[in-house]
Design a protein around this motif. Structure first.
Motif, PDB file in Angstrom:
ATOM      1  N   LYS A   1      13.559  25.863 -34.522  1.00 45.37           N
ATOM      2  CA  LYS A   1      12.993  26.936 -35.704  1.00 45.37           C
ATOM      3  C   LYS A   1      12.765  26.498 -37.022  1.00 45.37           C
TER       4      LYS A   1
ATOM      5  N   VAL B   1      31.408  24.686 -26.202  1.00 45.25           N
ATOM      6  CA  VAL B   1      29.960  25.004 -26.770  1.00 45.25           C
ATOM      7  C   VAL B   1      28.945  23.644 -26.391  1.00 45.25           C
ATOM      8  N   HIS B   2      27.994  24.281 -25.896  1.00 43.61           N
ATOM      9  CA  HIS B   2      26.930  23.188 -25.336  1.00 43.61           C
ATOM     10  C   HIS B   2      26.470  22.423 -26.691  1.00 43.61           C
ATOM     11  N   GLY B   3      26.732  21.318 -26.878  1.00 40.74           N
ATOM     12  CA  GLY B   3      25.908  20.505 -28.144  1.00 40.74           C
ATOM     13  C   GLY B   3      26.736  20.942 -29.353  1.00 40.74           C
ATOM     14  N   SER B   4      26.236  20.058 -30.210  1.00 44.33           N
ATOM     15  CA  SER B   4      26.954  20.262 -31.678  1.00 44.33           C
ATOM     16  C   SER B   4      26.336  21.325 -32.378  1.00 44.33           C
ATOM     17  N   LEU B   5      27.122  22.078 -33.216  1.00 47.41           N
ATOM     18  CA  LEU B   5      26.473  23.109 -34.227  1.00 47.41           C
ATOM     19  C   LEU B   5      25.695  22.770 -35.179  1.00 47.41           C
ATOM     20  N   ALA B   6      25.996  21.562 -35.379  1.00 49.69           N
ATOM     21  CA  ALA B   6      25.283  20.891 -36.728  1.00 49.69           C
ATOM     22  C   ALA B   6      23.591  20.962 -36.532  1.00 49.69           C
ATOM     23  N   ARG B   7      23.402  21.257 -35.081  1.00 55.34           N
ATOM     24  CA  ARG B   7      21.862  20.971 -34.894  1.00 55.34           C
ATOM     25  C   ARG B   7      21.318  22.385 -34.710  1.00 55.34           C
ATOM     26  N   ALA B   8      22.127  23.325 -34.636  1.00 54.37           N
ATOM     27  CA  ALA B   8      21.635  24.690 -34.635  1.00 54.37           C
ATOM     28  C   ALA B   8      20.356  25.282 -35.400  1.00 54.37           C
ATOM     29  N   GLY B   9      19.265  25.805 -34.784  1.00 58.93           N
ATOM     30  CA  GLY B   9      18.182  26.352 -35.476  1.00 58.93           C
ATOM     31  C   GLY B   9      17.308  24.882 -35.826  1.00 58.93           C
ATOM     32  N   LYS B  10      17.676  23.944 -35.240  1.00 60.19           N
ATOM     33  CA  LYS B  10      16.639  22.721 -35.510  1.00 60.19           C
ATOM     34  C   LYS B  10      15.011  22.865 -35.135  1.00 60.19           C
TER      35      LYS B  10
END
Length: 64
Positions: A15, A4-13
């Protein structure tokens, strides 16, 4: 599974950061083609009042 590219904790940042914009009020589009012919047919032959009225009969009426 792939990486996965990047951490999923930052998903939707992004928006989440953008301000909410209200939906615009838009005019309804006129129907065209087959749908317009159907509208004319319904207006002229299906929803017929028993009393003959002109197409501009409501022109003098005040808007409620």
């Amino acid at each position: 599974m792939g990486k996965v590219h990047g951490s999923l904790a930052r998903a939707g940042k992004v928006k989440g950061q953008t301000p909410k914009a209200e939906k615009k009020e838009r005019l309804k589009k006129k129907v065209c083609g087959r749908a317009y012919k159907k509208l004319l047919y319904n207006r002229r032959y299906v929803n017929v009042d028993k009393t003959k009225r002109s197409p501009n009969a409501n022109a003098g009426q005040p808007v409620a």
